[in-house]
Design a protein around this motif. Structure first.
Motif, PDB file in Angstrom:
ATOM      1  N   ILE A 148       0.887  -1.160   0.000  1.00  0.00           N
ATOM      2  CA  ILE A 148       0.000   0.000   0.000  1.00  0.00           C
ATOM      3  C   ILE A 148       0.923   1.207   0.000  1.00  0.00           C
ATOM      4  N   CYS A 149       0.873   2.001  -1.065  1.00  0.00           N
ATOM      5  CA  CYS A 149       1.818   3.114  -1.218  1.00  0.00           C
ATOM      6  C   CYS A 149       1.099   4.456  -1.217  1.00  0.00           C
ATOM      7  N   LEU A 150       1.743   5.428  -0.605  1.00  0.00           N
ATOM      8  CA  LEU A 150       1.326   6.827  -0.693  1.00  0.00           C
ATOM      9  C   LEU A 150       2.417   7.560  -1.433  1.00  0.00           C
ATOM     10  N   SER A 151       2.067   8.162  -2.541  1.00  0.00           N
ATOM     11  CA  SER A 151       3.034   8.865  -3.386  1.00  0.00           C
ATOM     12  C   SER A 151       4.243   7.981  -3.669  1.00  0.00           C
ATOM     13  N   GLY A 152       3.988   6.691  -3.920  1.00  0.00           N
ATOM     14  CA  GLY A 152       5.034   5.744  -4.292  1.00  0.00           C
ATOM     15  C   GLY A 152       5.766   5.086  -3.140  1.00  0.00           C
ATOM     16  N   ARG A 153       5.567   5.535  -1.895  1.00  0.00           N
ATOM     17  CA  ARG A 153       6.295   4.988  -0.743  1.00  0.00           C
ATOM     18  C   ARG A 153       5.405   4.017   0.038  1.00  0.00           C
ATOM     19  N   PRO A 154       5.869   2.787   0.292  1.00  0.00           N
ATOM     20  CA  PRO A 154       5.069   1.811   1.026  1.00  0.00           C
ATOM     21  C   PRO A 154       4.800   2.259   2.468  1.00  0.00           C
ATOM     22  N   VAL A 155       3.518   2.168   2.861  1.00  0.00           N
ATOM     23  CA  VAL A 155       3.122   2.479   4.234  1.00  0.00           C
ATOM     24  C   VAL A 155       2.376   1.299   4.862  1.00  0.00           C
ATOM     25  N   GLY A 156       2.213   0.231   4.102  1.00  0.00           N
ATOM     26  CA  GLY A 156       1.540  -0.960   4.585  1.00  0.00           C
ATOM     27  C   GLY A 156       1.496  -1.994   3.488  1.00  0.00           C
ATOM     28  N   SER A 157       0.789  -3.084   3.763  1.00  0.00           N
ATOM     29  CA  SER A 157       0.629  -4.111   2.737  1.00  0.00           C
ATOM     30  C   SER A 157      -0.755  -4.727   2.862  1.00  0.00           C
ATOM     31  N   ILE A 158      -1.184  -5.328   1.772  1.00  0.00           N
ATOM     32  CA  ILE A 158      -2.511  -5.942   1.710  1.00  0.00           C
ATOM     33  C   ILE A 158      -2.393  -7.230   0.904  1.00  0.00           C
ATOM     34  N   SER A 159      -3.107  -8.261   1.349  1.00  0.00           N
ATOM     35  CA  SER A 159      -3.028  -9.543   0.649  1.00  0.00           C
ATOM     36  C   SER A 159      -4.406 -10.160   0.516  1.00  0.00           C
ATOM     37  N   VAL A 160      -4.539 -10.981  -0.506  1.00  0.00           N
ATOM     38  CA  VAL A 160      -5.734 -11.792  -0.706  1.00  0.00           C
ATOM     39  C   VAL A 160      -5.238 -13.217  -0.918  1.00  0.00           C
ATOM     40  N   THR A 161      -5.667 -14.104  -0.030  1.00  0.00           N
ATOM     41  CA  THR A 161      -5.229 -15.489  -0.071  1.00  0.00           C
ATOM     42  C   THR A 161      -6.381 -16.361  -0.553  1.00  0.00           C
ATOM     43  N   PRO A 162      -6.220 -16.981  -1.718  1.00  0.00           N
ATOM     44  CA  PRO A 162      -7.309 -17.797  -2.259  1.00  0.00           C
ATOM     45  C   PRO A 162      -7.444 -19.124  -1.522  1.00  0.00           C
ATOM     46  N   CYS A 163      -8.671 -19.603  -1.447  1.00  0.00           N
ATOM     47  CA  CYS A 163      -8.917 -20.955  -0.969  1.00  0.00           C
ATOM     48  C   CYS A 163      -8.765 -21.884  -2.172  1.00  0.00           C
ATOM     49  N   HIS A 164      -8.625 -23.164  -1.918  1.00  0.00           N
ATOM     50  CA  HIS A 164      -8.380 -24.113  -3.009  1.00  0.00           C
ATOM     51  C   HIS A 164      -9.451 -25.193  -3.040  1.00  0.00           C
ATOM     52  N   GLY A 165      -9.442 -25.969  -4.080  1.00  0.00           N
ATOM     53  CA  GLY A 165     -10.371 -27.079  -4.218  1.00  0.00           C
ATOM     54  C   GLY A 165     -11.802 -26.594  -4.332  1.00  0.00           C
ATOM     55  N   ASP A 166     -12.680 -27.221  -3.572  1.00  0.00           N
ATOM     56  CA  ASP A 166     -14.100 -26.875  -3.621  1.00  0.00           C
ATOM     57  C   ASP A 166     -14.372 -25.478  -3.065  1.00  0.00           C
ATOM     58  N   ASP A 167     -13.432 -24.908  -2.341  1.00  0.00           N
ATOM     59  CA  ASP A 167     -13.609 -23.584  -1.751  1.00  0.00           C
ATOM     60  C   ASP A 167     -12.956 -22.480  -2.576  1.00  0.00           C
ATOM     61  N   ARG A 168     -12.599 -22.752  -3.809  1.00  0.00           N
ATOM     62  CA  ARG A 168     -11.857 -21.757  -4.597  1.00  0.00           C
ATOM     63  C   ARG A 168     -12.690 -20.541  -4.981  1.00  0.00           C
ATOM     64  N   CYS A 169     -13.978 -20.536  -4.651  1.00  0.00           N
ATOM     65  CA  CYS A 169     -14.829 -19.378  -4.933  1.00  0.00           C
ATOM     66  C   CYS A 169     -14.675 -18.291  -3.877  1.00  0.00           C
ATOM     67  N   ARG A 170     -13.859 -18.543  -2.847  1.00  0.00           N
ATOM     68  CA  ARG A 170     -13.671 -17.532  -1.807  1.00  0.00           C
ATOM     69  C   ARG A 170     -12.188 -17.322  -1.521  1.00  0.00           C
TER      70      ARG A 170
END
Length: 180
Positions: free
Chosen positions: A63-85
């Motif tokens: 997460i950047c403000l004016s190009g400088r990182p101030v945090g981070s954000i992630s999205v972790t996929p589920c797998h198999g039958d739960d891959r819709c979330r």
């Protein structure tokens, strides 16, 4: 209080050259309070964590403000039958709390991941019951509070209650995010 416009905020791939910036929140005990990791005391320990958890992650951005990182954000996929979330997680330096940055980053990340992963139906986030600021971030970003999950996870060896939030691809605000 310093304010930031939407154009100041960007999400971009993490890079090891950002480690000095990451140390700002990796070493902050206020930030690590509700995180699975303890505040790092050395750059080497932070590097090992960064390398293990961020570099090969399928969707983890700075997460950047004016190009400088101030945090981070992630999205972790589920797998198999739960891959819709998938599960959303974020962290931001305490110097940037209360400025709307996390909320805007969550909205932007939700927009990007629903577009990039067409199979995704549900984006969820789990927040400690004692972290009302993070709960407000999700509510402001359009996530629905679903309920409390008792003793849902271990935080630094202790069972903790958590609040489950979700955003569905069919929610009206998702279409709004995709148009903006």
């Amino acid at each position: 209080m310093e304010t930031y416009s939407d154009s100041d905020l960007t999400l971009r791939p993490l890079d090891i050259s950002d480690l000095d910036d990451f140390m700002q929140w990796y070493s902050d005990e206020k930030v690590s309070n509700f995180c699975s990791w303890d505040a790092f005391t050395t750059k080497e320990a932070a590097f090992e964590h960064f390398e293990a958890s961020a570099i090969n992650h399928p969707w983890h951005k700075a997460i950047c403000l004016s190009g400088r990182p101030v945090g981070s954000i992630s999205v972790t996929p589920c797998h198999g039958d739960d891959r819709c979330r998938a599960e959303l997680g974020y962290v931001i330096g305490s110097n940037y709390w209360g400025k709307g940055i996390a909320t805007r980053a969550v909205k932007r990340a939700a927009n990007e991941v629903f577009v990039e992963w067409g199979h995704l139906e549900r984006l969820e986030a789990v927040v400690d019951v004692e972290n009302p600021a993070s709960q407000r971030v999700l509510e402001k970003a359009g996530f629905m509070r679903e309920g409390v999950l008792r003793k849902y996870y271990l935080l630094k060896g202790r069972p903790r209650d958590a609040v489950m939030f979700s955003l569905l691809s069919s929610d009206p605000q998702v279409n709004y995010f995709m148009d903006s």
